[in-house]
Design a protein around this motif. Structure first.
Motif, short mmCIF file in Angstrom:
data_model
loop_
_atom_site.label_atom_id
_atom_site.label_comp_id
_atom_site.label_asym_id
_atom_site.label_seq_id
_atom_site.Cartn_x
_atom_site.Cartn_y
_atom_site.Cartn_z
N CYS A 116 3.19 -6.19 7.89
CA CYS A 116 2.92 -4.80 7.48
C CYS A 116 4.02 -3.87 7.98
CB CYS A 116 1.56 -4.36 8.01
SG CYS A 116 0.16 -5.25 7.30
N TRP A 117 4.51 -4.11 9.19
CA TRP A 117 5.57 -3.28 9.74
C TRP A 117 6.85 -3.45 8.93
CZ3 TRP A 117 7.48 0.67 11.80
CH2 TRP A 117 8.73 0.67 12.44
N LYS A 118 7.16 -4.67 8.51
CA LYS A 118 8.36 -4.90 7.71
C LYS A 118 8.24 -4.21 6.35
CE LYS A 118 9.32 -9.36 9.89
NZ LYS A 118 9.47 -10.84 9.67
N ILE A 119 7.04 -4.21 5.78
CA ILE A 119 6.84 -3.56 4.48
C ILE A 119 7.05 -2.06 4.60
CG2 ILE A 119 5.12 -3.02 2.71
CD1 ILE A 119 3.95 -5.80 3.15
N THR A 120 6.52 -1.46 5.65
CA THR A 120 6.63 -0.01 5.81
C THR A 120 8.06 0.43 6.08
OG1 THR A 120 6.03 -0.26 8.15
CG2 THR A 120 4.26 0.28 6.60
N THR A 121 8.84 -0.40 6.76
CA THR A 121 10.24 -0.04 7.00
C THR A 121 11.07 -0.18 5.73
OG1 THR A 121 10.62 -2.31 7.78
CG2 THR A 121 10.17 -0.63 9.44
N ARG A 122 10.73 -1.12 4.88
CA ARG A 122 11.48 -1.31 3.63
C ARG A 122 11.04 -0.33 2.54
NH1 ARG A 122 11.64 -7.95 2.98
NH2 ARG A 122 12.82 -8.39 4.89
N PHE A 123 9.78 0.05 2.57
CA PHE A 123 9.26 0.98 1.56
C PHE A 123 8.65 2.20 2.27
CE2 PHE A 123 8.88 -3.37 -0.04
CZ PHE A 123 9.65 -3.29 -1.20
N PRO A 124 9.50 3.14 2.73
CA PRO A 124 8.99 4.28 3.50
C PRO A 124 8.08 5.20 2.71
CG PRO A 124 11.30 4.58 2.92
CD PRO A 124 10.95 3.18 2.53
N ASN A 125 8.16 5.16 1.38
CA ASN A 125 7.32 6.05 0.57
C ASN A 125 5.88 5.56 0.44
OD1 ASN A 125 9.48 7.79 0.03
ND2 ASN A 125 10.13 6.58 -1.74
N CYS A 126 5.58 4.39 1.00
CA CYS A 126 4.25 3.83 0.83
C CYS A 126 3.18 4.71 1.49
CB CYS A 126 4.18 2.42 1.37
SG CYS A 126 4.37 2.28 3.16
N PHE A 127 3.55 5.46 2.55
CA PHE A 127 2.57 6.30 3.22
C PHE A 127 2.18 7.49 2.34
CE2 PHE A 127 4.12 4.18 7.08
CZ PHE A 127 2.91 3.79 7.60
N GLY A 128 3.16 8.05 1.64
CA GLY A 128 2.84 9.13 0.72
C GLY A 128 1.95 8.66 -0.42
N ILE A 129 2.23 7.46 -0.92
CA ILE A 129 1.41 6.89 -1.99
C ILE A 129 -0.01 6.63 -1.48
CG2 ILE A 129 1.14 4.93 -3.55
CD1 ILE A 129 4.18 4.67 -3.57
N CYS A 130 -0.13 6.10 -0.28
CA CYS A 130 -1.45 5.86 0.30
C CYS A 130 -2.24 7.15 0.45
CB CYS A 130 -1.30 5.18 1.67
SG CYS A 130 -0.76 3.46 1.60
N GLY A 131 -1.55 8.23 0.82
CA GLY A 131 -2.23 9.51 0.95
C GLY A 131 -2.85 9.97 -0.36
N PHE A 132 -2.10 9.85 -1.45
CA PHE A 132 -2.64 10.23 -2.77
C PHE A 132 -3.77 9.30 -3.18
CE2 PHE A 132 1.63 12.20 -3.16
CZ PHE A 132 1.22 13.49 -3.46
N LEU A 133 -3.65 8.02 -2.85
CA LEU A 133 -4.72 7.08 -3.18
C LEU A 133 -6.00 7.41 -2.41
CD1 LEU A 133 -2.79 3.67 -3.31
CD2 LEU A 133 -3.63 5.05 -5.23
N PHE A 134 -5.86 7.89 -1.18
CA PHE A 134 -7.04 8.28 -0.40
C PHE A 134 -7.78 9.44 -1.08
CE2 PHE A 134 -4.92 6.71 3.75
CZ PHE A 134 -5.34 5.42 3.47
N TRP A 135 -7.03 10.40 -1.58
CA TRP A 135 -7.66 11.52 -2.27
C TRP A 135 -8.40 11.06 -3.52
CZ3 TRP A 135 -8.42 16.24 -0.35
CH2 TRP A 135 -7.60 16.68 0.69
N ILE A 136 -7.75 10.18 -4.28
CA ILE A 136 -8.40 9.66 -5.49
C ILE A 136 -9.65 8.88 -5.14
CG2 ILE A 136 -8.10 8.09 -7.45
CD1 ILE A 136 -5.12 8.82 -7.43
N LEU A 137 -9.57 8.04 -4.10
CA LEU A 137 -10.73 7.25 -3.67
C LEU A 137 -11.90 8.15 -3.30
CD1 LEU A 137 -12.12 4.60 -2.74
CD2 LEU A 137 -10.99 4.94 -0.51
N GLN A 138 -11.63 9.17 -2.49
CA GLN A 138 -12.72 10.04 -2.02
C GLN A 138 -13.25 10.92 -3.16
OE1 GLN A 138 -14.23 9.82 0.81
NE2 GLN A 138 -12.82 8.24 1.54
N LEU A 139 -12.41 11.31 -4.08
CA LEU A 139 -12.90 12.06 -5.24
C LEU A 139 -13.88 11.24 -6.07
CD1 LEU A 139 -9.60 13.81 -6.42
CD2 LEU A 139 -11.65 14.96 -5.56
N LEU A 140 -13.60 9.93 -6.16
CA LEU A 140 -14.49 9.06 -6.93
C LEU A 140 -15.75 8.70 -6.15
CD1 LEU A 140 -11.83 6.62 -8.48
CD2 LEU A 140 -13.01 8.51 -9.61
N VAL A 141 -15.60 8.42 -4.87
CA VAL A 141 -16.75 8.02 -4.05
C VAL A 141 -17.77 9.15 -3.95
CG1 VAL A 141 -17.47 7.40 -1.71
CG2 VAL A 141 -15.51 6.27 -2.75
#
Length: 303
Positions: A116-141
């Motif tokens: 997971c640490w290697k993925i986050t260092t190679r794809f730094p934008n994944c945290f921003g994408i996760c943030g938007f996914l959290f909003w979508i998840l909670q809007l649906l839940v």
């Protein structure tokens, strides 16, 4: 207007002002770093989502509770109540998800061999994408929340399961099995995140202890500086997780007491809401005090 109501209004006014000030400052700071690219850290995108969600929580609870405390009654209609409670539930869920992700990231960072640490260092934008996914998840839940909200003018003539000063929550659905499924869905997400955060907290403490034992005989400046940085970041995450779990459990206890009473006392409702917003108010000041980029700016102005 009762003295207790005035005291409640002052307490929520103070909490709301502090929360908006701290979260707004951090939101501007993270927005600046992300837009300019100066001294950006991997966690800045998800932290920006966290402080924005904190602001929504503070706005959706503190301002309304303050207005109620100072004597404003029935200032929300049914539609406004639905929007306010829906935004509160969504933002609260995003805070939970973001804190959970931060704790998981810090564990993977301490264990540098983790995939997971290697993925986050190679794809730094994944945290921003996760943030938007959290909003979508909670809007649906939480999509069923507006259907259950009852405005202040109609809650006296309806079956109420959860009381607030300015509105209330009614039954989820006439069908008991569907209502039970919704409750299980809400609780399962929260419980899984809380258990995961407690597990990662224990893991971070264990890993830090092992790191300290390994480097206690190493006098290298670079090694000690790296260890200090990791320890500081880990203490920040541990503080946030401890605060969230503590306030969540306390708020849940008072919320349960409110839900079990047909006519709960006002102090029970106010305490439940106050505790539910404490993490969103205090967490930005923890982040400000532990972020060296911000403290260096403060020191430069004071010198």
């Amino acid at each position: 207007m009762a003295k207790a109501d005035i005291e409640m209004g002052i307490a929520f006014l103070t909490q709301t002002a502090a929360g908006i000030l701290g979260n707004s400052y951090l939101l501007c700071f993270y927005s600046y770093t992300l837009l300019t690219g100066q001294k950006v850290r991997l966690t800045d995108p998800i932290l920006s989502h966290l402080v924005f969600a904190n602001n929504v929580v503070v706005f959706s609870t503190g301002i309304l509770q303050t207005m109620e405390g100072f004597g404003w009654k029935y200032f929300l209609d049914d539609a406004a109540c639905k929007v306010v409670l829906y935004l509160f539930r969504v933002a609260r869920g995003v805070c939970l998800n973001a804190t959970c992700l931060l704790s998981g990231f810090q564990v993977s960072k301490l264990c540098t061999r983790n995939a997971c640490w290697k993925i986050t260092t190679r794809f730094p934008n994944c945290f921003g994408i996760c943030g938007f996914l959290f909003w979508i998840l909670q809007l649906l839940v939480n999509v069923s929340v507006p259907l259950r909200v009852i405005g202040p003018r109609h809650r006296h003539n309806a079956t109420v399961l959860m009381h607030y000063r300015y509105c209330a929550l009614g039954p989820t659905t006439p069908k008991p099995f569907v209502g039970l499924a919704q409750i299980v869905l809400f609780l399962s997400i929260d419980i899984m995140c809380l258990v995961f955060m407690m597990w990662t907290s224990g893991s971070m403490v264990l890993v830090l202890h092992r790191h300290k034992q390994r480097v206690q005989h190493i006098h290298s400046y670079i090694a000690s500086r790296r260890t200090d940085h990791e320890a500081r970041a880990t203490r920040t995450i541990l503080t946030l997780v401890s605060m969230f779990v503590s306030f969540y459990c306390l708020s849940a206890m008072f919320t349960l007491c409110v839900g079990l009473h047909m006519k709960p006392d006002l102090w029970l409702m106010d305490t439940s809401v106050f505790l539910g917003a404490c993490f969103s108010v205090l967490s930005p000041f923890v982040l400000i005090s532990t972020d060296t980029r911000i403290t260096q700016v403060f020191h430069s102005y004071t010198e």
